[in-house]
Design a protein around this motif. Structure first.
Motif, PDB file in Angstrom:
ATOM      1  N   GLU A   6     -56.475 -24.899  26.596  1.00  0.00           N
ATOM      2  CA  GLU A   6     -57.781 -25.119  25.993  1.00  0.00           C
ATOM      3  C   GLU A   6     -58.579 -26.108  26.850  1.00  0.00           C
ATOM      4  O   GLU A   6     -58.008 -27.039  27.419  1.00  0.00           O
ATOM      5  CB  GLU A   6     -57.638 -25.681  24.574  1.00  0.00           C
ATOM      6  N   CYS A  22     -60.453 -20.929  25.878  1.00  0.00           N
ATOM      7  CA  CYS A  22     -59.004 -20.767  25.767  1.00  0.00           C
ATOM      8  C   CYS A  22     -58.593 -19.756  26.824  1.00  0.00           C
ATOM      9  O   CYS A  22     -59.041 -18.601  26.795  1.00  0.00           O
ATOM     10  CB  CYS A  22     -58.632 -20.279  24.378  1.00  0.00           C
ATOM     11  N   TRP A  36     -58.642 -19.865  16.523  1.00  0.00           N
ATOM     12  CA  TRP A  36     -58.803 -21.292  16.818  1.00  0.00           C
ATOM     13  C   TRP A  36     -58.311 -22.093  15.623  1.00  0.00           C
ATOM     14  O   TRP A  36     -58.519 -21.716  14.461  1.00  0.00           O
ATOM     15  CB  TRP A  36     -60.270 -21.628  17.087  1.00  0.00           C
ATOM     16  N   ARG A  38     -57.603 -26.489  14.442  1.00  0.00           N
ATOM     17  CA  ARG A  38     -57.931 -27.864  14.784  1.00  0.00           C
ATOM     18  C   ARG A  38     -57.092 -28.821  13.957  1.00  0.00           C
ATOM     19  O   ARG A  38     -56.642 -28.489  12.870  1.00  0.00           O
ATOM     20  CB  ARG A  38     -59.416 -28.144  14.589  1.00  0.00           C
ATOM     21  N   ARG A  45     -52.636 -29.395  11.024  1.00  0.00           N
ATOM     22  CA  ARG A  45     -53.422 -28.434  11.789  1.00  0.00           C
ATOM     23  C   ARG A  45     -54.001 -27.396  10.835  1.00  0.00           C
ATOM     24  O   ARG A  45     -53.299 -26.886   9.975  1.00  0.00           O
ATOM     25  CB  ARG A  45     -52.538 -27.772  12.843  1.00  0.00           C
ATOM     26  N   ILE A  92     -58.632 -32.357  17.512  1.00  0.00           N
ATOM     27  CA  ILE A  92     -58.117 -31.647  18.683  1.00  0.00           C
ATOM     28  C   ILE A  92     -58.134 -30.163  18.331  1.00  0.00           C
ATOM     29  O   ILE A  92     -57.624 -29.773  17.271  1.00  0.00           O
ATOM     30  CB  ILE A  92     -56.702 -32.109  19.058  1.00  0.00           C
ATOM     31  N   TYR A  93     -58.709 -29.369  19.203  1.00  0.00           N
ATOM     32  CA  TYR A  93     -58.844 -27.938  18.959  1.00  0.00           C
ATOM     33  C   TYR A  93     -57.823 -27.167  19.791  1.00  0.00           C
ATOM     34  O   TYR A  93     -57.654 -27.440  20.987  1.00  0.00           O
ATOM     35  CB  TYR A  93     -60.267 -27.477  19.297  1.00  0.00           C
ATOM     36  N   TYR A  94     -57.172 -26.218  19.134  1.00  0.00           N
ATOM     37  CA  TYR A  94     -56.136 -25.411  19.750  1.00  0.00           C
ATOM     38  C   TYR A  94     -56.445 -23.932  19.562  1.00  0.00           C
ATOM     39  O   TYR A  94     -57.077 -23.537  18.583  1.00  0.00           O
ATOM     40  CB  TYR A  94     -54.781 -25.678  19.089  1.00  0.00           C
ATOM     41  N   TRP A 104     -47.780 -23.540  21.655  1.00  0.00           N
ATOM     42  CA  TRP A 104     -49.036 -24.265  21.564  1.00  0.00           C
ATOM     43  C   TRP A 104     -49.374 -24.927  22.890  1.00  0.00           C
ATOM     44  O   TRP A 104     -48.497 -25.437  23.590  1.00  0.00           O
ATOM     45  CB  TRP A 104     -48.962 -25.333  20.477  1.00  0.00           C
ATOM     46  N   GLY A 107     -54.274 -28.529  23.695  1.00  0.00           N
ATOM     47  CA  GLY A 107     -55.490 -28.703  22.912  1.00  0.00           C
ATOM     48  C   GLY A 107     -56.567 -29.414  23.715  1.00  0.00           C
ATOM     49  O   GLY A 107     -56.342 -29.917  24.814  1.00  0.00           O
ATOM     50  N   THR A 108     -57.763 -29.445  23.134  1.00  0.00           N
ATOM     51  CA  THR A 108     -58.874 -30.155  23.756  1.00  0.00           C
ATOM     52  C   THR A 108     -59.573 -30.989  22.685  1.00  0.00           C
ATOM     53  O   THR A 108     -59.842 -30.506  21.581  1.00  0.00           O
ATOM     54  CB  THR A 108     -59.847 -29.173  24.441  1.00  0.00           C
ATOM     55  N   GLN A 109     -59.828 -32.249  23.006  1.00  0.00           N
ATOM     56  CA  GLN A 109     -60.371 -33.193  22.030  1.00  0.00           C
ATOM     57  C   GLN A 109     -61.875 -33.011  21.891  1.00  0.00           C
ATOM     58  O   GLN A 109     -62.614 -33.026  22.882  1.00  0.00           O
ATOM     59  CB  GLN A 109     -60.079 -34.631  22.468  1.00  0.00           C
TER      60      GLN A 109
END
Length: 114
Positions: A6, A22, A36, A38, A45, A92-94, A104, A107-109
């Motif tokens: 991500e 992604c 998606w 988060r 999550r 945090i997005y996954y 997994w 992720g991206t903050q």
């Protein structure tokens, strides 16, 4: 070995926009509906939304009308366009498939703050 990566997160003011990406290795995008998720600090999550192989999307109520998921199967990429961001979107997005069965990524903050 499937790997999800991500990217695109950052710090944005309330009302702002971000586009998350992604990327997937292993030629998996043609196999799954993708989603998606988060995770905010102290929370579990949670599901944000998904896109089917054919491009049909669905979203959780808190993000409806503000977030848009898309995918490019030729590039093994999925995107999350976020607009009118709110502080409660900070997380945090996954990405993963809808069944959450792939490993997994990191992720991206996303931080929404004035």
């Amino acid at each position: 070995q499937v790997q999800l990566v991500e990217s695109g997160g950052g710090l944005v003011q309330p009302g702002g926009s971000l586009r998350l990406s992604c990327a997937a290795s292993g030629n998996i995008f043609s196999l799954y509906a993708m989603a998606w998720f988060r995770q905010a600090p102290g929370n579990e999550r949670e599901f944000v939304g998904f896109v089917t192989l054919g491009g049909v999307t669905n979203y959780e109520e808190p993000v409806k009308g503000r977030f848009t998921i898309s995918r490019d199967n030729t590039k093994d990429m999925m995107y999350l366009q976020m607009s009118n961001l709110k502080p409660e979107d900070t997380a945090i997005y996954y990405c993963n498939n809808l069944a959450r069965s792939l490993p997994w990524g990191q992720g991206t903050q996303v931080t929404v703050s004035a």
